[in-house]
Design a protein around this motif. Sequence first.
Motif, PDB file in Angstrom:
ATOM      1  N   GLY A  34       0.889  -1.152   0.236  1.00 11.75           N
ATOM      2  CA  GLY A  34      -0.016  -0.104   0.038  1.00 11.75           C
ATOM      3  C   GLY A  34       0.978   1.289  -0.203  1.00 11.75           C
ATOM      4  O   GLY A  34       1.725   1.284  -0.677  1.00 11.75           O
ATOM      5  N   TYR A  35       0.485   2.302   0.843  1.00 12.81           N
ATOM      6  CA  TYR A  35       1.113   3.267   1.118  1.00 12.81           C
ATOM      7  C   TYR A  35       0.933   4.065   2.405  1.00 12.81           C
ATOM      8  O   TYR A  35      -0.186   3.457   2.986  1.00 12.81           O
ATOM      9  CB  TYR A  35       0.854   4.641  -0.127  1.00 12.81           C
ATOM     10  N   PRO A  36       1.595   4.948   2.957  1.00 15.46           N
ATOM     11  CA  PRO A  36       1.471   5.422   4.188  1.00 15.46           C
ATOM     12  C   PRO A  36       0.035   6.090   4.337  1.00 15.46           C
ATOM     13  O   PRO A  36      -0.336   6.637   3.355  1.00 15.46           O
ATOM     14  CB  PRO A  36       2.480   6.360   4.391  1.00 15.46           C
ATOM     15  N   GLY A  37      -0.704   5.853   5.247  1.00 16.65           N
ATOM     16  CA  GLY A  37      -2.168   6.177   5.598  1.00 16.65           C
ATOM     17  C   GLY A  37      -3.280   5.158   4.829  1.00 16.65           C
ATOM     18  O   GLY A  37      -4.237   5.711   5.105  1.00 16.65           O
ATOM     19  N   ILE A  38      -2.851   4.361   4.220  1.00 13.77           N
ATOM     20  CA  ILE A  38      -3.777   3.459   3.422  1.00 13.77           C
ATOM     21  C   ILE A  38      -4.841   2.823   4.367  1.00 13.77           C
ATOM     22  O   ILE A  38      -4.486   2.439   5.672  1.00 13.77           O
ATOM     23  CB  ILE A  38      -3.358   2.466   2.744  1.00 13.77           C
ATOM     24  N   SER A  39      -5.933   3.070   4.124  1.00 13.07           N
ATOM     25  CA  SER A  39      -7.091   2.323   5.164  1.00 13.07           C
ATOM     26  C   SER A  39      -7.190   0.827   4.956  1.00 13.07           C
ATOM     27  O   SER A  39      -6.721   0.352   3.872  1.00 13.07           O
ATOM     28  CB  SER A  39      -8.521   2.937   4.628  1.00 13.07           C
ATOM     29  N   ALA A  40      -7.750   0.147   5.910  1.00 14.31           N
ATOM     30  CA  ALA A  40      -7.805  -1.233   5.928  1.00 14.31           C
ATOM     31  C   ALA A  40      -8.746  -1.723   4.898  1.00 14.31           C
ATOM     32  O   ALA A  40      -8.114  -2.805   4.057  1.00 14.31           O
ATOM     33  CB  ALA A  40      -8.445  -1.843   7.288  1.00 14.31           C
ATOM     34  N   ASP A  41      -9.722  -1.124   4.755  1.00 15.94           N
ATOM     35  CA  ASP A  41     -10.527  -1.453   3.407  1.00 15.94           C
ATOM     36  C   ASP A  41      -9.893  -1.384   2.005  1.00 15.94           C
ATOM     37  O   ASP A  41      -9.991  -2.099   1.271  1.00 15.94           O
ATOM     38  CB  ASP A  41     -11.958  -0.579   3.258  1.00 15.94           C
ATOM     39  N   THR A  42      -9.248  -0.252   1.775  1.00 16.73           N
ATOM     40  CA  THR A  42      -8.683  -0.013   0.598  1.00 16.73           C
ATOM     41  C   THR A  42      -7.407  -1.125   0.473  1.00 16.73           C
ATOM     42  O   THR A  42      -7.354  -1.744  -0.802  1.00 16.73           O
ATOM     43  CB  THR A  42      -7.911   1.280   0.556  1.00 16.73           C
TER      44      THR A  42
END
Length: 119
Positions: A34-42
């Motif tokens: 992912g990337y920093p700050g990505i949500s669990a759902d994303t």
Amino acid sequence: MMFTKLLLVLLLAACVPAQVQICDMNPPDRVECGYPGISADTCRARGCCFNSAIRGVKWCFRPKAQVCDVNPAERTECGYPGISADTCRARGCCFDSAVRGVKWCFHPKGIAFLRVASE
């Protein structure tokens, strides 16, 4: 309709242990998905694992490598013709171009089913 919802819940419950198992790994072994700050759902929508229990390690990470060991005839498309290996993996998918005439960018084991069932 009620039977269909019940069946869906039961099927999802049966798949949860497999998801936990493919995401159960040592924090230093995690590969960013992912990337920093990505949500669990994303993160999960990308086919990746999410665990924010430990500070300072990757929270959105790729499932264990063996989940990409999918019979070529059973692969579920995750990309498009001509997709690069890097782009495919950035989507949280597996890439294997060793066999001609089959999908090279495909969903890991168990992930495609969870995505379809949860939509």
